[in-house]
Design an enzyme around this catalytic site. Sequence first.
Site, PDB file in Angstrom:
ATOM      1  N   ASP A  68      -1.336   9.136   4.189  1.00 22.75           N
ATOM      2  CA  ASP A  68      -2.346   9.341   3.147  1.00 22.75           C
ATOM      3  C   ASP A  68      -3.704   9.752   3.708  1.00 22.75           C
ATOM      4  O   ASP A  68      -3.998   9.545   4.892  1.00 22.75           O
ATOM      5  CB  ASP A  68      -2.551   8.038   2.360  1.00 22.75           C
ATOM      6  CG  ASP A  68      -1.380   7.678   1.482  1.00 22.75           C
ATOM      7  OD1 ASP A  68      -0.334   8.346   1.571  1.00 22.75           O
ATOM      8  OD2 ASP A  68      -1.508   6.708   0.715  1.00 22.75           O
ATOM      9  N   ASP A  69      -4.530  10.283   2.817  1.00 23.66           N
ATOM     10  CA  ASP A  69      -5.983  10.478   3.003  1.00 23.66           C
ATOM     11  C   ASP A  69      -6.396  11.698   3.801  1.00 23.66           C
ATOM     12  O   ASP A  69      -7.593  11.934   3.983  1.00 23.66           O
ATOM     13  CB  ASP A  69      -6.640   9.246   3.621  1.00 23.66           C
ATOM     14  CG  ASP A  69      -6.642   8.051   2.684  1.00 23.66           C
ATOM     15  OD1 ASP A  69      -6.177   8.210   1.539  1.00 23.66           O
ATOM     16  OD2 ASP A  69      -7.090   6.966   3.085  1.00 23.66           O
ATOM     17  N   HIS A 119      -2.863  13.067  -3.632  1.00 23.18           N
ATOM     18  CA  HIS A 119      -3.424  11.716  -3.493  1.00 23.18           C
ATOM     19  C   HIS A 119      -4.781  11.624  -4.206  1.00 23.18           C
ATOM     20  O   HIS A 119      -5.648  10.868  -3.788  1.00 23.18           O
ATOM     21  CB  HIS A 119      -3.555  11.352  -2.013  1.00 23.18           C
ATOM     22  CG  HIS A 119      -3.766   9.888  -1.745  1.00 23.18           C
ATOM     23  ND1 HIS A 119      -3.060   8.897  -2.399  1.00 23.18           N
ATOM     24  CD2 HIS A 119      -4.610   9.239  -0.898  1.00 23.18           C
ATOM     25  CE1 HIS A 119      -3.451   7.707  -1.948  1.00 23.18           C
ATOM     26  NE2 HIS A 119      -4.401   7.885  -1.046  1.00 23.18           N
ATOM     27  N   HIS A 123     -10.035  10.189  -3.861  1.00 21.22           N
ATOM     28  CA  HIS A 123      -9.664   8.784  -3.668  1.00 21.22           C
ATOM     29  C   HIS A 123     -10.284   7.835  -4.689  1.00 21.22           C
ATOM     30  O   HIS A 123     -10.518   6.658  -4.408  1.00 21.22           O
ATOM     31  CB  HIS A 123     -10.008   8.320  -2.251  1.00 21.22           C
ATOM     32  CG  HIS A 123      -9.008   7.345  -1.688  1.00 21.22           C
ATOM     33  ND1 HIS A 123      -9.054   5.994  -1.970  1.00 21.22           N
ATOM     34  CD2 HIS A 123      -7.946   7.509  -0.878  1.00 21.22           C
ATOM     35  CE1 HIS A 123      -8.058   5.377  -1.338  1.00 21.22           C
ATOM     36  NE2 HIS A 123      -7.371   6.271  -0.665  1.00 21.22           N
ATOM     37  N   HIS A 213      -1.575   6.291   7.404  1.00 27.39           N
ATOM     38  CA  HIS A 213      -2.689   7.206   7.146  1.00 27.39           C
ATOM     39  C   HIS A 213      -2.884   8.100   8.367  1.00 27.39           C
ATOM     40  O   HIS A 213      -3.060   7.595   9.487  1.00 27.39           O
ATOM     41  CB  HIS A 213      -3.975   6.422   6.868  1.00 27.39           C
ATOM     42  CG  HIS A 213      -3.888   5.523   5.672  1.00 27.39           C
ATOM     43  ND1 HIS A 213      -3.199   4.325   5.697  1.00 27.39           N
ATOM     44  CD2 HIS A 213      -4.374   5.666   4.419  1.00 27.39           C
ATOM     45  CE1 HIS A 213      -3.285   3.755   4.495  1.00 27.39           C
ATOM     46  NE2 HIS A 213      -3.985   4.550   3.711  1.00 27.39           N
TER      47      HIS A 213
END
Length: 258
Positions: A68-69, A119, A123, A213
């Site tokens: 993620d991210d 995603h 965020h 991540h």
Amino acid sequence: MSLVLGACGGAPPTTTTSSERPRVDAAVAPLAAPRAAAATRPAPKVAAKPARRAVDCKKLKCIALTYDDGPSPRTTPKLIKLLKKYKAKATFFQLGRLARRHPKLVRKIHKIGSEVANHSWDHDSLDRKSVKGAYQDLKRASAAIERSCGCRVRLMRPPYGATDRGVDKAAKKLGVAEILWDVDTLDWSSRDARKIKRKVLRGAGRNRIVLMHDIHRSTIAAQRDIIKGLQKRGYTLVTVSELLGKPKAGKRYPKSWR
């Protein structure tokens, strides 16, 4: 959220919060909001049909590593090289604003056969938005990712794992499935490659989804041993779409999150 191990670890908590790090590292600090004119850019050319399922996880011992991210120019390229070297696939849940900034990385991920997914744009907690607000956020992110990879985005992961019926509706409207996880490495918290490796290998199981991540150096440092360790145990490292087959838009996966 503590480590979730599917049936072995019990059901996930009933709250909509997760242990995911709220924001990305300073190396990928938030950018200024794009100008409104960006919305006038032509839509990307995307595949009309989903890619064929390259593996049969009913026969193979599959596991899906997810990150993620990102993408981050500081760390993601090394992970791409490792996946390519060991002929492994993974799924990258990307922030729309970073995909927009680093389109070459998005294309490289897609080119090696791994999957790019949504995603959110920046965020934000989608469950704190209206259905329309969550939908617009996800739509904006998917547009940026698709423009970068020239592919269709079919999966999303809500930041923090924060989801509710409103997020379900927004995802369904956009045509994307909601992907959570079975194993949470807590890599954003420990920043310890040995702990990350241990959590993945101990939590590994057939058809499980692992959360990491790709913006942390410690996470990247653990990947060679994780990939080799899983393959040594007979696992085939696949994308989430390959693992699930045909996930339905608006539905949550794995089943323990429904």
